[in-house]
Structures are given as structure tokens and as C-alpha cells.
Design a protein around this motif. Structure first.
Motif, PDB file in Angstrom:
ATOM      1  N   THR A  36       0.828  -1.144  -0.073  1.00 40.19           N
ATOM      2  CA  THR A  36       0.122   0.107   0.104  1.00 40.19           C
ATOM      3  C   THR A  36       0.777   1.166   0.011  1.00 40.19           C
ATOM      4  OG1 THR A  36      -1.744  -1.240   1.237  1.00 40.19           O
ATOM      5  CG2 THR A  36      -1.681   1.190   1.238  1.00 40.19           C
ATOM      6  N   LYS A  37       0.604   2.208  -0.807  1.00 42.20           N
ATOM      7  CA  LYS A  37       1.080   3.601  -0.714  1.00 42.20           C
ATOM      8  C   LYS A  37       0.273   4.562  -0.925  1.00 42.20           C
ATOM      9  CE  LYS A  37       5.243   5.819  -3.020  1.00 42.20           C
ATOM     10  NZ  LYS A  37       4.808   7.177  -3.026  1.00 42.20           N
ATOM     11  N   PHE A  38       0.284   5.703  -0.382  1.00 42.52           N
ATOM     12  CA  PHE A  38      -0.662   6.868  -0.203  1.00 42.52           C
ATOM     13  C   PHE A  38       0.167   8.230  -0.245  1.00 42.52           C
ATOM     14  CE2 PHE A  38      -0.877   6.383   3.902  1.00 42.52           C
ATOM     15  CZ  PHE A  38      -0.932   7.642   4.717  1.00 42.52           C
ATOM     16  N   ASP A  39      -0.357   9.166  -1.086  1.00 43.35           N
ATOM     17  CA  ASP A  39       0.027  10.501  -0.671  1.00 43.35           C
ATOM     18  C   ASP A  39      -1.164  11.502  -0.629  1.00 43.35           C
ATOM     19  OD1 ASP A  39       3.071  10.391  -1.300  1.00 43.35           O
ATOM     20  OD2 ASP A  39       2.297   9.723  -3.398  1.00 43.35           O
ATOM     21  N   LEU A  40      -1.363  12.099   0.521  1.00 40.03           N
ATOM     22  CA  LEU A  40      -2.357  13.073   0.836  1.00 40.03           C
ATOM     23  C   LEU A  40      -1.720  14.372   0.982  1.00 40.03           C
ATOM     24  CD1 LEU A  40      -4.261  11.206   3.525  1.00 40.03           C
ATOM     25  CD2 LEU A  40      -4.770  11.151   1.398  1.00 40.03           C
ATOM     26  N   ASP A  41      -2.161  15.520   0.062  1.00 38.17           N
ATOM     27  CA  ASP A  41      -1.632  17.008   0.127  1.00 38.17           C
ATOM     28  C   ASP A  41      -2.769  17.922   0.507  1.00 38.17           C
ATOM     29  OD1 ASP A  41       1.203  16.630  -0.552  1.00 38.17           O
ATOM     30  OD2 ASP A  41       0.340  15.831  -2.651  1.00 38.17           O
ATOM     31  N   TYR A  42      -2.765  18.630   1.472  1.00 38.66           N
ATOM     32  CA  TYR A  42      -3.922  19.334   1.939  1.00 38.66           C
ATOM     33  C   TYR A  42      -3.321  21.012   1.672  1.00 38.66           C
ATOM     34  CZ  TYR A  42      -7.198  22.330   4.572  1.00 38.66           C
ATOM     35  OH  TYR A  42      -7.793  23.380   5.180  1.00 38.66           O
ATOM     36  N   PHE A  43      -4.364  21.653   1.187  1.00 36.41           N
ATOM     37  CA  PHE A  43      -4.254  23.132   0.958  1.00 36.41           C
ATOM     38  C   PHE A  43      -5.478  23.623   0.347  1.00 36.41           C
ATOM     39  CE2 PHE A  43      -2.677  26.859  -1.495  1.00 36.41           C
ATOM     40  CZ  PHE A  43      -1.993  27.564  -0.609  1.00 36.41           C
ATOM     41  N   GLY A  45      -8.474  23.913   1.707  1.00 39.34           N
ATOM     42  CA  GLY A  45      -9.740  23.267   1.848  1.00 39.34           C
ATOM     43  C   GLY A  45      -9.857  21.871   1.067  1.00 39.34           C
ATOM     44  N   GLN A  46      -8.665  21.578   0.349  1.00 40.94           N
ATOM     45  CA  GLN A  46      -8.644  20.518  -0.655  1.00 40.94           C
ATOM     46  C   GLN A  46      -7.900  19.457  -0.002  1.00 40.94           C
ATOM     47  OE1 GLN A  46      -8.266  21.714  -4.662  1.00 40.94           O
ATOM     48  NE2 GLN A  46     -10.307  22.184  -5.069  1.00 40.94           N
ATOM     49  N   ILE A  47      -7.965  18.129  -0.337  1.00 46.22           N
ATOM     50  CA  ILE A  47      -7.393  17.137   0.085  1.00 46.22           C
ATOM     51  C   ILE A  47      -7.045  16.413  -1.336  1.00 46.22           C
ATOM     52  CG2 ILE A  47      -6.572  14.987   1.187  1.00 46.22           C
ATOM     53  CD1 ILE A  47      -8.348  16.075   3.271  1.00 46.22           C
ATOM     54  N   LYS A  48      -5.900  16.259  -1.812  1.00 50.68           N
ATOM     55  CA  LYS A  48      -5.387  15.729  -3.096  1.00 50.68           C
ATOM     56  C   LYS A  48      -4.924  14.121  -2.724  1.00 50.68           C
ATOM     57  CE  LYS A  48      -2.136  15.453  -6.846  1.00 50.68           C
ATOM     58  NZ  LYS A  48      -0.789  15.586  -7.575  1.00 50.68           N
ATOM     59  N   VAL A  49      -5.789  13.416  -3.270  1.00 46.95           N
ATOM     60  CA  VAL A  49      -5.652  11.968  -2.780  1.00 46.95           C
ATOM     61  C   VAL A  49      -4.878  10.931  -3.852  1.00 46.95           C
ATOM     62  CG1 VAL A  49      -6.630   9.689  -2.069  1.00 46.95           C
ATOM     63  CG2 VAL A  49      -7.627  11.820  -1.404  1.00 46.95           C
ATOM     64  N   ASP A  50      -3.726  10.217  -3.624  1.00 50.14           N
ATOM     65  CA  ASP A  50      -3.311   9.404  -4.698  1.00 50.14           C
ATOM     66  C   ASP A  50      -2.747   8.005  -3.859  1.00 50.14           C
ATOM     67  OD1 ASP A  50      -1.888   8.194  -6.640  1.00 50.14           O
ATOM     68  OD2 ASP A  50      -0.482   9.573  -6.806  1.00 50.14           O
ATOM     69  N   ASN A  51      -3.848   7.110  -4.042  1.00 53.68           N
ATOM     70  CA  ASN A  51      -3.277   5.638  -3.253  1.00 53.68           C
ATOM     71  C   ASN A  51      -3.341   4.697  -4.275  1.00 53.68           C
ATOM     72  OD1 ASN A  51      -3.930   4.177  -0.703  1.00 53.68           O
ATOM     73  ND2 ASN A  51      -5.525   3.431  -1.761  1.00 53.68           N
ATOM     74  N   ILE A  52      -2.402   3.626  -4.107  1.00 52.36           N
ATOM     75  CA  ILE A  52      -2.522   2.393  -4.695  1.00 52.36           C
ATOM     76  C   ILE A  52      -2.043   1.151  -3.777  1.00 52.36           C
ATOM     77  CG2 ILE A  52       0.151   2.442  -5.006  1.00 52.36           C
ATOM     78  CD1 ILE A  52      -0.521   1.240  -7.951  1.00 52.36           C
ATOM     79  N   MET A  53      -3.043   0.204  -3.956  1.00 51.75           N
ATOM     80  CA  MET A  53      -2.802  -0.940  -3.052  1.00 51.75           C
ATOM     81  C   MET A  53      -2.656  -2.140  -4.103  1.00 51.75           C
ATOM     82  SD  MET A  53      -5.981  -0.974  -0.376  1.00 51.75           S
ATOM     83  CE  MET A  53      -7.149  -0.459  -1.579  1.00 51.75           C
TER      84      MET A  53
END
Length: 182
Positions: A36-43, A45-53
Motif C-alpha cells: 500500500t502506498k498513499f499521498d495526501l496533500d492538503y491546501f 480546503g482541498q485534499i489531493k488523494v493518490d493511493n495504490i494497493m
């Protein structure tokens, strides 16, 4: 194991926060997810999501990938703009949701769908392919072998000529829509 890293910058009332994680052999619903790998970026009021399992299933070929934006409208309302892709995901994962006395599933699934709307009332659209799927109907004492495409609609699943065979070689074609309420 699970490795978590993050960073924080900006003002208290307007922060920029990044969180990344990577894990091996995580357990979910009595299943092991090898990677599992994920990246969450908040700025702003938005959260950019990038996730892979990945590594899902007995042959370790299954992949689930999710990307998109979560818009934090209020403390209670989250707007979704996500795309999810499933490749070679074992349908048997759904057996955890079914009563063994009714049906048992096996085979593979490829699908891509979007998730829009709010967290409380999402709208899901997309399409998928059942690959060498098996539906064992306990009550009937038989298994059905299924291959074909389907569409996911906000209020149902549309079957577009799905091929079905039974254990005795009988063949049929499923066409129609299975409707549901949210």
C-alpha cells in the motif's frame, strides 16, 4: 510494517500539509494487502488523494488505485471528485459481505469508476468487466460461470450481454438493469 512521513508549512489559518505512507502486508477484513502506498496533500480546503494497493489475491496480481480531490466544504460536508481503478481484483473479496448459505463468488474484476457528490450521498458511475467469474448459488446447488461487461449507474448496475454458463454446459445471456436505492 507501515512507514509514515509528512510535512507542514504555511500559516496556521492556511496550512499546507503533506502526508505519505507506504506499507507491506496490511490486514483488512481478514485479507492481506501486500503493498500500500498513499499521498495526501492538503491546501486551501482541498485534499489531493493518490493511493495504490497492489499484490491483491492469490496470484498477487490485483491492483486498486484511487486518485482525486476531497473538498472540505464544512466540518460535516466533504465533496468527492475521485476516480478508482480496479485491475485483476478477486471477486472473492465480496464474500465477506455475503451469507455463505446464499452465494459464493470467485473470479476476477477489472473496473473503473468515478465517485462524485458528498461523502454522505456519493454518486458512483463507471464500468467493469467480470473475468472468469463464478457465482455459486448454495440454494440451487450449482455454479454459474460468468464473463462480460457491466455499467455502474448511480441507481443500479446495467448488464450488457453478460455470458453465463452453468455446470452442465447450459448457456444464457444476461441483459438488463439491477436497480437499487441509496
Amino acid at each position: 510494517f507501515f512507514d509514515l512521513t509528512g510535512s507542514y508549512s504555511g500559516e496556521i489559518d492556511n496550512p499546507q500539509i503533506s502526508i505519505s505512507g507506504e506499507g507491506m502486508n496490511l490486514s483488512y477484513a481478514n485479507e492481506i494487502i501486500p503493498y500500500t502506498k498513499f499521498d495526501l496533500d492538503y491546501f486551501e480546503g482541498q485534499i489531493k488523494v493518490d493511493n495504490i494497493m497492489s499484490g491483491i489475491g492469490n496470484d498477487m496480481a490485483g491492483i486498486i488505485e484511487t486518485k482525486g480531490i476531497l473538498q472540505l466544504a464544512t466540518h460535516e460536508e466533504i465533496h468527492l471528485d475521485l476516480v478508482a481503478s480496479l485491475t485483476d481484483v478477486p471477486i472473492s473479496y465480496a464474500n465477506k459481505l455475503l451469507d455463505e448459505k446464499i452465494a459464493k463468488l470467485d473470479g476476477g474484476l477489472d473496473a473503473e469508476f468515478t465517485i462524485f457528490g458528498t461523502y454522505q450521498d456519493p454518486e458512483i458511475k463507471g464500468n467493469g468487466v467480470l473475468k472468469d467469474a463464478v457465482v455459486g448459488v448454495t440454494y440451487l446447488g450449482t455454479e454459474y460461470f460468468i464473463n462480460g461487461r457491466f455499467n455502474i449507474l448511480p441507481d443500479g448496475i446495467e448488464l450488457n450481454g453478460i455470458q453465463v454458463r452453468d455446470q452442465k454446459g447450459g448457456e444464457a445471456m444476461l441483459v438488463g438493469t439491477a436497480l437499487h436505492e441509496k
